[in-house]
Design a protein around this motif. Structure first.
Motif, short mmCIF file in Angstrom:
data_model
loop_
_atom_site.label_atom_id
_atom_site.label_comp_id
_atom_site.label_asym_id
_atom_site.label_seq_id
_atom_site.Cartn_x
_atom_site.Cartn_y
_atom_site.Cartn_z
N THR A 35 0.82 -1.21 0.00
CA THR A 35 0.00 0.00 0.00
C THR A 35 0.86 1.26 0.00
N ALA A 36 2.03 1.20 0.65
CA ALA A 36 2.87 2.39 0.80
C ALA A 36 3.70 2.70 -0.44
N VAL A 37 3.95 1.69 -1.29
CA VAL A 37 4.85 1.92 -2.43
C VAL A 37 4.29 2.97 -3.38
N ALA A 38 2.97 2.92 -3.65
CA ALA A 38 2.39 3.87 -4.59
C ALA A 38 2.60 5.30 -4.12
N ILE A 39 2.33 5.55 -2.85
CA ILE A 39 2.50 6.91 -2.34
C ILE A 39 3.97 7.28 -2.27
N THR A 40 4.84 6.31 -2.06
CA THR A 40 6.29 6.57 -2.05
C THR A 40 6.75 7.10 -3.39
N LEU A 41 6.28 6.48 -4.47
CA LEU A 41 6.67 6.92 -5.81
C LEU A 41 6.18 8.33 -6.10
N GLY A 42 4.92 8.61 -5.76
CA GLY A 42 4.38 9.94 -6.02
C GLY A 42 5.08 11.02 -5.21
N VAL A 43 5.25 10.80 -3.91
CA VAL A 43 5.93 11.78 -3.05
C VAL A 43 7.39 11.91 -3.46
N GLY A 44 8.01 10.79 -3.84
CA GLY A 44 9.40 10.83 -4.29
C GLY A 44 9.58 11.75 -5.49
N PHE A 45 8.64 11.69 -6.42
CA PHE A 45 8.73 12.55 -7.60
C PHE A 45 8.62 14.01 -7.21
N ILE A 46 7.65 14.33 -6.35
CA ILE A 46 7.44 15.72 -5.96
C ILE A 46 8.62 16.25 -5.14
N SER A 47 9.06 15.49 -4.14
CA SER A 47 10.18 15.96 -3.33
C SER A 47 11.47 16.01 -4.15
N GLY A 48 11.65 15.07 -5.08
CA GLY A 48 12.82 15.12 -5.95
C GLY A 48 12.83 16.37 -6.81
N THR A 49 11.65 16.80 -7.26
CA THR A 49 11.54 18.04 -8.03
C THR A 49 12.01 19.24 -7.21
N PHE A 50 11.57 19.30 -5.95
CA PHE A 50 11.99 20.42 -5.09
C PHE A 50 13.49 20.36 -4.81
N VAL A 51 14.02 19.16 -4.57
CA VAL A 51 15.46 19.03 -4.31
C VAL A 51 16.25 19.52 -5.53
N LEU A 52 15.85 19.10 -6.70
CA LEU A 52 16.55 19.49 -7.92
C LEU A 52 16.53 21.00 -8.12
N THR A 53 15.34 21.59 -8.11
CA THR A 53 15.24 23.02 -8.41
C THR A 53 15.79 23.89 -7.29
N ASP A 54 15.64 23.46 -6.04
CA ASP A 54 16.23 24.23 -4.93
C ASP A 54 17.75 24.25 -5.02
N THR A 55 18.32 23.11 -5.39
CA THR A 55 19.78 23.02 -5.50
C THR A 55 20.28 23.90 -6.65
N LEU A 56 19.56 23.87 -7.79
CA LEU A 56 19.95 24.73 -8.91
C LEU A 56 19.84 26.20 -8.52
N ASP A 57 18.75 26.56 -7.82
CA ASP A 57 18.59 27.95 -7.36
C ASP A 57 19.75 28.37 -6.46
N LYS A 58 20.12 27.45 -5.56
CA LYS A 58 21.19 27.74 -4.61
C LYS A 58 22.51 27.97 -5.35
N GLY A 59 22.79 27.12 -6.34
CA GLY A 59 24.03 27.26 -7.11
C GLY A 59 24.05 28.55 -7.91
N VAL A 60 22.89 28.87 -8.53
CA VAL A 60 22.81 30.11 -9.30
C VAL A 60 23.02 31.33 -8.40
N SER A 61 22.37 31.32 -7.25
CA SER A 61 22.49 32.46 -6.32
C SER A 61 23.92 32.65 -5.87
N LYS A 62 24.61 31.55 -5.55
CA LYS A 62 26.01 31.66 -5.11
C LYS A 62 26.89 32.23 -6.21
#
Length: 831
Positions: free
Chosen positions: A19-46
């Motif tokens: 039951t948990a795997v489905a929600i893991t995949l969905g949340v993983g995609f969303i949180s991965g998106t934030f990690v990716l774009t936040d890291t790029l923002d941080k690098g650009v700002s620096k």
């Protein structure tokens, strides 16, 4: 009740995991998106903060007039201020680098930039030194690598008039903080040389070291904006970070699709679990549990599952984000990449979305559990959810209304509205509404769709095949919820495939209009001209049958600025064939006349028979509109006869040349002849219709591949839902499977039965998705533009169904093996 719920979760760890795997995949995609774009923002700002640290103050034009520029007089005024130790004006314009093949590199001119020395140098010199003097230049590092240049080489750069100049490369510089330079490549000069090469008369920016902010602001007056170094860094980072916001929005849309599919899977899973535990719920009611306690127990169970799945999803998202960062940095070395950034916002959003989606998905099953009667504990019912399903009056009305509304809005968007963005939004809304109608009606469609999807497997699969088809149809509500998740993913992929194929077909048709000949030659900077000698050279080539010139002049027409153009008379009606809505070609070729395209006529308020007042080199002349033509055939605006144009404005050089070669000349030989003619003119860019079509097709295919990859996550989750449903169904039908084994069904036949059942469910979902995707793909294509061409990619659509069926069959492997390994005796004794 809480202890009972937690004990049940501990006793059914596999059920919890599934039951948990489905929600893991969905949340993983969303949180991965934030990690990716936040890291790029941080690098650009620096990166930008480090660059701006070298500047105490910066003077820029007002944001509402960025093209105004900063005059050189202000530089001298600021330089004389007390405490100012250095002032540098930033120069930026076009200065095309010539490659080793003698042609200007790239589809756009490289950027000519000033590169100062000393403290105010904001770029990283990776090799050599900064330029000094009229004969020195530096190259962008990536540009130099791509074109095979290094420090010490001699290069040719074209100035703003396309005149060649020789320079010695004295260094390689990373211009990465300039987005335009990153895109087009850049060549750098000292400020004086940069002004001469680019033709710029003003500065884009003044960078100042020392002085006071009050004094600088006083000198600049109210006509310019003054920023501190810190403010400048924030401003640059914000402008550069806009792309990451777009990326984030796009990825989150796909993440929401994944969460929708996850919600369907979770809802179906809890529905099956509640149905299987009906007697357990009834026993709880018998021993004193209230309806509210049963409801709260199921909701608490869903919250625990959602929390565990969300935590796993956040961990998975960090991994996905890091993996995406590696890919991004390898694809583009200029992208600023810092260490993975996990913001508190990411954790909160991931947990909130995961838990809320899971709890909401479990509310209806929890409500069903709370309504279980205590006497149900005494009954031995058939498999829950089986039997003939009939739509109730409310569900029937809802399905009909939603379906009719979706079709009506879709028809309005594709056929009744003005083509464009609003029409496409209407089609998108219609697709969502119609899909809700399909969800409402799907349980009633399972049986007829199952008969169609299972016709061949039932005939070829023998007894196991017929049993599998019957199993897929026996619980319509469950099958509908399982397959609708796959419908979402396949439907969207089919939609994108149809839109992409239609886009290619439309572009190909437009290409025939825009490229009525094999080759088109233009100046690299678009606003430039080509020498008439090039046309004459082409006309002497034996491979060439036609060399057609287009010429243009910006002037005053009436009270407005407008372009007046002409084209070689012999090409009109033969190579370029305008589709006349009013008037005729014969009328448009008479002296003192003009023809205009329908769009120009509409926007300017001009019509057939109107007289235009055109300012020429010899005064104002009156020109009568004698024809109006549809946009296309590479003609637009106000077009006058060739002889009239020469009389009005003189013998101007062409802005474009169309080249038609003999049909019996091989394509490679024709291209070589045209390239040879254009070689003496570095800024002349030769475009081939065949090569352009290939490039365009590759670009569309790449976009489709990206969308397909992102939507693939939704399909994976949907296939997991099929596997989950089958796994739970195996537990539910333990005695039935054992009885079939006792009656002679072999292990292989049992595995085949479950595999075919998964195949039928997958085909039902995929086929429904394909029908929806193709239908709304057609509507979206019609909504784009009046001249859009619909194209159905048959092989891709069939491939989606075949791949979905194969993937569904693969998803049944583990449940089938589990069913085949179960002991017959123990299963028959199971209650």
């Amino acid at each position: 009740m809480l202890r009972t719920t937690l004990a049940g979760l501990r006793a059914h760890k596999l059920r919890l995991l599934l039951t948990a795997v489905a929600i893991t995949l969905g949340v993983g995609f969303i949180s991965g998106t934030f990690v990716l774009t936040d890291t790029l923002d941080k690098g650009v700002s620096k990166t930008f903060a480090r660059s701006a640290d070298k500047v105490d103050y910066a003077v820029l034009p007002k944001s509402d007039d960025p093209d105004k520029g900063v005059p050189p007089a202000l530089l001298g005024k600021v330089k004389a201020l007390p405490g100012v130790t250095d002032v540098q004006g930033a120069v930026k314009g076009d200065a095309a680098l010539v490659g080793k093949d003698g042609k200007a590199v790239g589809d756009f001119p490289t950027v000519g930039m000033s590169v100062p020395s000393g403290r105010l140098l904001r770029y990283d010199v990776e090799k050599g030194r900064t330029p000094s003097g009229v004969g020195e230049t530096v190259l962008d590092t990536q540009l130099a690598k791509r074109e095979g240049y290094s420090a010490g080489n001699a290069v040719t750069v074209l100035d703003h008039g396309n005149r060649p100049h020789r320079f010695t490369v004295v260094g390689l510089v990373d211009f990465g903080i300039d987005q335009d330079a990153s895109f087009r490549g850049a060549v750098g000069f000292d400020p004086a040389t940069a002004m001469r090469m680019t033709g710029e008369r003003t500065y884009r920016e003044l960078d100042i070291a020392g002085g006071s902010g009050a004094a600088v602001r006083a000198a600049a007056g109210g006509a310019f904006d003054v920023y501190t170094g810190e403010e400048l860094g924030a401003r640059l980072a914000k402008s550069a970070g806009a792309d990451t916001k777009i990326i984030r929005t796009g990825l989150l849309i796909f993440g929401l699709v994944a969460m929708l599919v996850s919600a369907l899977v979770i809802y179906n899973t809890f529905s099956i679990l509640i149905a299987q535990r009906m007697r357990e719920m009834a026993l709880l009611r018998c021993v004193g549990a209230t309806r509210r306690q049963v409801f709260a127990g199921v909701v608490a169970e869903s919250a625990v599952v959602g929390l565990i799945g969300s935590l796993l999803g956040i961990v998975a998202g960090i991994g996905l984000g890091e993996g995406a960062l590696v890919v991004v940095s390898r694809l583009n070395e200029r992208v600023a990449v810092a260490g993975p950034s996990l913001a508190v916002r990411t954790v909160v959003v991931g947990l909130a979305v995961g838990v809320v989606v899971t709890v909401l998905s479990a509310l209806l099953p929890a409500r069903a559990a709370a309504r279980v009667s205590p006497v149900a504990a005494l009954r031995a019912d058939q498999e829950p959810g089986t039997g003939r399903f009939r739509l109730g009056p409310v569900r029937t009305v809802l399905a009909v209304l939603l379906g009719a509304a979706g079709l009506a809005v879709g028809g309005l968007g594709s056929l009744g509205m003005e083509k464009g963005e609003a029409a496409m939004y209407a089609v998108a809304l219609a697709g969502g509404v119609f899909f809700l109608g399909v969800i409402a009606a799907m349980p009633a469609l399972v049986r007829p769709l199952g008969r169609v999807a299972g016709a061949v497997p039932a005939r070829l699969g023998g007894v196991p095949g017929r049993l599998a088809v019957a199993n897929a149809q026996r619980a319509p509500r469950r099958t509908a919820t399982t397959t609708i998740a796959l419908t979402v993913g396949v439907g969207l992929m089919s939609l994108f495939a149809v839109v992409a194929a239609s886009g290619k077909a439309t572009a190909a048709q437009k290409l025939e209009e825009q490229f009525p000949v094999q080759f088109q030659i233009r100046a690299q900077n678009y606003d430039g001209t080509l020498p008439h000698a090039l046309t004459e050279n082409l006309r002497t080539r034996p491979e060439v049958t036609d060399a057609v010139e287009t010429r243009r002049k910006e002037t005053r027409v009436g009270g407005d600025d407008a372009d007046v153009s002409t084209i070689t008379t012999s090409a009109l009606g033969r190579l370029l064939k305008p589709d006349f809505e009013q008037g005729s070609l014969e009328a448009a070729l008479k002296p003192g006349t003009a023809m205009v395209d329908a769009e120009t006529a509409k926007t300017s308020g001009r019509a057939l028979g109107d007289t235009l007042r055109v300012r020429t080199a010899h005064g104002v002349v009156l020109v009568k509109i004698t024809a109006v033509f549809a946009v296309g055939s590479n003609l637009d605006g106000i077009i006058v006869p060739e002889a009239d144009f020469t009389r009005y404005f003189g013998a101007l050089d062409p802005v474009g040349i169309y080249v038609r070669t003999r049909d019996d000349v091989p394509a490679s030989q024709a291209r070589r002849a045209v390239d040879d003619a254009a070689r003496p003119y570095p800024a002349a860019k030769v475009a081939s219709s065949a090569e352009f079509k290939e490039t365009m097709t590759k670009a569309i295919d790449t976009i489709l591949m990206i969308f397909g990859g992102l939507l693939g996550l939704a399909i994976v989750i949907a296939l997991f839902g099929i596997a989950n449903t089958l796994t739970l169904s195996v537990v539910e039908r333990t005695r039935e499977s054992a009885l079939l084994r006792a009656l002679g069904l072999t292990k292989r036949q049992l595995r085949r039965m479950l595999s075919v059942e998964a195949l039928v469910m997958a085909v039902i979902g995929a086929a429904t998705g394909v029908v929806l995707g193709v239908g709304f793909g057609w509507a979206a294509t019609n909504a784009m533009a009046n001249d859009s061409v619909f194209s159905l990619p048959y092989l891709q659509v069939i491939g989606f169904v075949v791949l979905a069926g194969a993937a569904g069959t693969a998803a049944a492997v583990l449940p089938a093996r589990r069913a085949a390994k179960t002991s017959i005796v123990e299963s028959l004794a199971h209650d």
